[in-house]
Design a protein around this motif. Structure first.
Motif, PDB file in Angstrom:
ATOM      1  N   TYR A  72       0.841  -1.197   0.000  1.00  0.00           N
ATOM      2  CA  TYR A  72       0.000   0.000   0.000  1.00  0.00           C
ATOM      3  C   TYR A  72       0.875   1.246   0.000  1.00  0.00           C
ATOM      4  N   GLY A  73       0.568   2.180  -0.899  1.00  0.00           N
ATOM      5  CA  GLY A  73       1.404   3.364  -1.101  1.00  0.00           C
ATOM      6  C   GLY A  73       1.144   4.482  -0.111  1.00  0.00           C
ATOM      7  N   ARG A  74       1.773   5.624  -0.376  1.00  0.00           N
ATOM      8  CA  ARG A  74       1.666   6.803   0.470  1.00  0.00           C
ATOM      9  C   ARG A  74       1.294   8.017  -0.372  1.00  0.00           C
ATOM     10  N   ILE A  75       0.822   9.052   0.325  1.00  0.00           N
ATOM     11  CA  ILE A  75       0.436  10.291  -0.353  1.00  0.00           C
ATOM     12  C   ILE A  75       1.706  11.045  -0.746  1.00  0.00           C
ATOM     13  N   VAL A  76       1.670  11.722  -1.885  1.00  0.00           N
ATOM     14  CA  VAL A  76       2.886  12.234  -2.494  1.00  0.00           C
ATOM     15  C   VAL A  76       3.551  13.331  -1.673  1.00  0.00           C
ATOM     16  N   ASN A  77       2.787  14.217  -1.022  1.00  0.00           N
ATOM     17  CA  ASN A  77       3.407  15.299  -0.248  1.00  0.00           C
ATOM     18  C   ASN A  77       2.455  15.793   0.833  1.00  0.00           C
ATOM     19  N   ASP A  78       2.950  16.697   1.667  1.00  0.00           N
ATOM     20  CA  ASP A  78       2.172  17.188   2.809  1.00  0.00           C
ATOM     21  C   ASP A  78       0.933  17.963   2.369  1.00  0.00           C
ATOM     22  N   GLU A  79       1.047  18.706   1.292  1.00  0.00           N
ATOM     23  CA  GLU A  79      -0.092  19.496   0.811  1.00  0.00           C
ATOM     24  C   GLU A  79      -1.271  18.596   0.451  1.00  0.00           C
ATOM     25  N   HIS A  80      -0.999  17.540  -0.276  1.00  0.00           N
ATOM     26  CA  HIS A  80      -2.075  16.630  -0.648  1.00  0.00           C
ATOM     27  C   HIS A  80      -2.581  15.853   0.571  1.00  0.00           C
ATOM     28  N   PHE A  81      -1.693  15.536   1.505  1.00  0.00           N
ATOM     29  CA  PHE A  81      -2.120  14.865   2.733  1.00  0.00           C
ATOM     30  C   PHE A  81      -3.125  15.729   3.488  1.00  0.00           C
ATOM     31  N   GLU A  82      -2.827  17.011   3.647  1.00  0.00           N
ATOM     32  CA  GLU A  82      -3.733  17.915   4.368  1.00  0.00           C
ATOM     33  C   GLU A  82      -5.069  18.045   3.641  1.00  0.00           C
ATOM     34  N   ARG A  83      -5.015  18.155   2.329  1.00  0.00           N
ATOM     35  CA  ARG A  83      -6.256  18.268   1.548  1.00  0.00           C
ATOM     36  C   ARG A  83      -7.131  17.029   1.742  1.00  0.00           C
ATOM     37  N   LEU A  84      -6.525  15.856   1.678  1.00  0.00           N
ATOM     38  CA  LEU A  84      -7.290  14.615   1.768  1.00  0.00           C
ATOM     39  C   LEU A  84      -7.851  14.378   3.165  1.00  0.00           C
ATOM     40  N   THR A  85      -7.074  14.652   4.188  1.00  0.00           N
ATOM     41  CA  THR A  85      -7.591  14.434   5.546  1.00  0.00           C
ATOM     42  C   THR A  85      -8.780  15.345   5.827  1.00  0.00           C
ATOM     43  N   GLY A  86      -8.859  16.465   5.128  1.00  0.00           N
ATOM     44  CA  GLY A  86     -10.018  17.335   5.286  1.00  0.00           C
ATOM     45  C   GLY A  86     -11.312  16.721   4.804  1.00  0.00           C
ATOM     46  N   TYR A  87     -11.229  15.712   3.942  1.00  0.00           N
ATOM     47  CA  TYR A  87     -12.431  15.045   3.437  1.00  0.00           C
ATOM     48  C   TYR A  87     -12.983  14.014   4.421  1.00  0.00           C
ATOM     49  N   LEU A  88     -12.167  13.555   5.354  1.00  0.00           N
ATOM     50  CA  LEU A  88     -12.555  12.407   6.180  1.00  0.00           C
ATOM     51  C   LEU A  88     -13.759  12.697   7.069  1.00  0.00           C
ATOM     52  N   GLY A  89     -13.981  13.948   7.416  1.00  0.00           N
ATOM     53  CA  GLY A  89     -15.114  14.295   8.260  1.00  0.00           C
ATOM     54  C   GLY A  89     -16.374  14.636   7.505  1.00  0.00           C
ATOM     55  N   GLN A  90     -16.381  14.389   6.189  1.00  0.00           N
ATOM     56  CA  GLN A  90     -17.532  14.787   5.375  1.00  0.00           C
ATOM     57  C   GLN A  90     -18.468  13.620   5.080  1.00  0.00           C
ATOM     58  N   GLY A  91     -18.461  12.631   5.950  1.00  0.00           N
ATOM     59  CA  GLY A  91     -19.355  11.484   5.835  1.00  0.00           C
ATOM     60  C   GLY A  91     -19.117  10.553   7.000  1.00  0.00           C
ATOM     61  N   THR A  92     -19.837   9.442   7.004  1.00  0.00           N
ATOM     62  CA  THR A  92     -19.669   8.430   8.037  1.00  0.00           C
ATOM     63  C   THR A  92     -18.647   7.411   7.568  1.00  0.00           C
ATOM     64  N   VAL A  93     -17.584   7.215   8.359  1.00  0.00           N
ATOM     65  CA  VAL A  93     -16.534   6.258   8.016  1.00  0.00           C
ATOM     66  C   VAL A  93     -16.999   4.861   8.404  1.00  0.00           C
ATOM     67  N   ILE A  94     -17.152   3.976   7.401  1.00  0.00           N
ATOM     68  CA  ILE A  94     -17.521   2.588   7.708  1.00  0.00           C
ATOM     69  C   ILE A  94     -16.317   1.658   7.601  1.00  0.00           C
ATOM     70  N   SER A  95     -15.208   2.185   7.052  1.00  0.00           N
ATOM     71  CA  SER A  95     -13.978   1.407   6.988  1.00  0.00           C
ATOM     72  C   SER A  95     -12.834   2.378   6.836  1.00  0.00           C
ATOM     73  N   GLY A  96     -11.749   2.168   7.596  1.00  0.00           N
ATOM     74  CA  GLY A  96     -10.577   3.016   7.462  1.00  0.00           C
ATOM     75  C   GLY A  96     -10.664   4.261   8.313  1.00  0.00           C
ATOM     76  N   GLY A  97     -10.141   5.358   7.759  1.00  0.00           N
ATOM     77  CA  GLY A  97     -10.155   6.643   8.444  1.00  0.00           C
ATOM     78  C   GLY A  97      -8.876   6.973   9.183  1.00  0.00           C
ATOM     79  N   GLY A  98      -7.972   5.995   9.358  1.00  0.00           N
ATOM     80  CA  GLY A  98      -6.736   6.254  10.080  1.00  0.00           C
ATOM     81  C   GLY A  98      -5.729   7.039   9.252  1.00  0.00           C
ATOM     82  N   THR A  99      -4.924   7.842   9.930  1.00  0.00           N
ATOM     83  CA  THR A  99      -3.894   8.633   9.252  1.00  0.00           C
ATOM     84  C   THR A  99      -2.611   8.635  10.078  1.00  0.00           C
ATOM     85  N   GLU A 100      -1.504   8.950   9.404  1.00  0.00           N
ATOM     86  CA  GLU A 100      -0.210   9.094  10.068  1.00  0.00           C
ATOM     87  C   GLU A 100       0.546  10.168   9.316  1.00  0.00           C
ATOM     88  N   ARG A 101       0.610  11.348   9.909  1.00  0.00           N
ATOM     89  CA  ARG A 101       1.158  12.509   9.224  1.00  0.00           C
ATOM     90  C   ARG A 101       2.633  12.330   8.853  1.00  0.00           C
TER      91      ARG A 101
END
Length: 464
Positions: A289-318
């Protein structure tokens, strides 16, 4: 060339001038030369596969087998296809001549455009730089390559390898960031091939307009997957594979799922199972399993995690830019996660009442690069093909059409313009020049010359 026998990447203006002079020599025109450059490109990939895989792992956390499947195999297939069909692609085609012009011969002759610029993105930094180059070389062009600085290990390696394998009179590679791209776009090219985001694509198109340079834009968009019926375990695996390869950073990956009726409940069960099957209970520990390319994209993507109900996943490691493969439900269609291209490992699943509602939802938005339907019913497949506007259609499979060399790859509307792969690459980088030949020893055109008369008009009507 430095003392070690390697070429240093040239400044933009110098690189363009060098290959422009190379094109003036007409060295690229003979079929033998084109084939030789394609074979050299194939050697570049095969002889350096391990180093390229290590660079991709450093930039994106890719497993070597994933790099093989998603980068190297596609390129090798494209090169083999081009070498096999190059003689027929280069053939001129005879065209019927109207009676009024007889005796004469008309033909269409493929001609190289000249010097082309290829700007690649970071998500598949080898494939998306070299795949367009295959078509450019096959068509007899010279090229300037700009790899993405956001995949620095891969870009540095390609900047070292390309001049070692390809004729530097014909292909130049230029490193650097946005300032380098700006410098390149200030130069005059005969074609620009850009793969990337919609906003950057607009800037490229605007810059190309200064020189009236034709442009191929391979952009993105929110690719939908509609699920109606089928084998639920297989559907979940294909969705999960299509979405989470390269940590979701794939332009043709399913960006969201529209589940028809009770299909939503089935996916809520089977998608988490497929993710565990692929990456285990702790994907952060998986080498697959890969990783996000840079910090900017990581921040953008983690902002989406609260925009619905997580039924699988949701974990992050900055620290490692890790985002767990995530499935969301209860997502507002007007929320940012459903308005912007996600381009990451987050998959919203929305429930709709019918296939018709799903198609209406898709067509109410910008045309995507691809649209996928999961249904075993031929009638549903026909309706979907007839009703949905997209760059490509996939039935019961995601992301696979780029692996077919005979199929064009490209978007429509906001997802891009132009297409490539196989013969379509050759055509993209060629001018189909018309040639008409007629002897001047005997003039058979007098009926078309002034002074005009009713008699001449009658003859012309019969001849045309």
């Amino acid at each position: 060339m430095d003392d070690r026998g390697t070429f240093e990447p040239a400044p933009p203006a110098e690189a363009v001038a060098r290959v422009r002079e190379g094109f003036r020599t007409r060295a690229t025109v003979p079929r033998r030369f084109r084939a030789g450059q394609l074979k050299a490109l194939r050697r570049l990939i095969s002889e350096n596969e391990a180093d390229l895989a290590r660079a991709l792992a450093a930039d994106l956390g890719k497993h070597p087998l994933e790099s093989l499947m998603s980068e190297f195999v596609l390129l090798e297939q494209e090169i083999g296809h081009a070498l096999l069909h190059l003689p027929e692609w280069m053939e001129e085609t005879s065209v019927k001549v109207p009676l009024v012009l007889q005796p004469a011969q008309a033909r269409m002759v493929p001609q190289p455009l000249g010097v082309v610029l290829i700007i690649a993105p970071w998500n598949y930094p080898v494939q998306l730089l070299l795949a367009p180059l295959i078509g450019a070389l096959a068509a007899g062009n010279c090229a300037v390559l700009k790899p993405s600085e956001l995949a620095p290990a891969t870009a540095a390696l390609l900047c070292r390898l390309v001049p070692q394998y390809l004729d530097p009179r014909v292909v130049a590679i230029v490193g650097g960031g946005p300032e380098t791209v700006a410098g390149l776009l200030h130069e005059r090219f005969d074609h620009i091939f850009f793969t990337g985001g919609e906003q950057a694509g607009r800037a490229v198109l605007q810059a190309a307009a200064r020189h009236l340079t034709p442009v191929t834009l391979e952009l993105g968009g929110k690719c939908p997957a509609v699920v109606v019926d089928g084998h639920w375990g297989n559907i979940a695996r294909r969705l999960a594979h299509g979405k989470f390869i390269n940590a979701g950073q794939t332009c043709v990956a399913p960006d969201y799922v529209l589940a028809v009726g009770r299909a939503a409940d089935r996916l809520h069960t089977h998608l988490p199972e497929a993710i565990r099957e692929f990456f285990g209970k702790r994907p952060a520990r998986s080498n697959d399993y890969g990783r996000i390319v840079n910090d900017e994209h990581f921040e953008r993507l983690t902002g989406y995690l609260g925009q619905g109900t997580v039924i699988s996943g949701g974990g992050t490691e900055r620290s490692s830019r890790y985002i767990e493969p995530t499935v969301l439900t209860d997502v507002d269609p007007d929320s940012p996660v459903m308005q912007e291209e996600i381009f990451g490992p987050i998959l919203p699943v929305l429930q709709v009442a019918s296939l018709e509602e799903a198609m209406e939802f898709i067509n109410g938005r910008s045309a995507p690069l691809a649209a996928f339907l999961f249904s075993e019913r031929p009638r549903n497949q026909r309706i979907f093909e007839d009703s949905v506007r997209a760059g490509a259609i996939g039935h019961n499979i995601c992301n696979a059409h780029p692996l077919v060399p005979g199929l064009p790859f490209g978007g429509v509307g906001a997802s891009g313009m132009g297409a490539y792969h196989g013969r379509h690459s050759f055509d993209t980088f060629s001018q189909l020049r018309p040639v008409l030949s007629k002897s001047a020893l005997v003039d058979t055109l007098k009926v078309a010359y002034p002074p005009y008369s009713r008699g001449k008009a009658g003859v012309l009507k019969r001849l045309l």
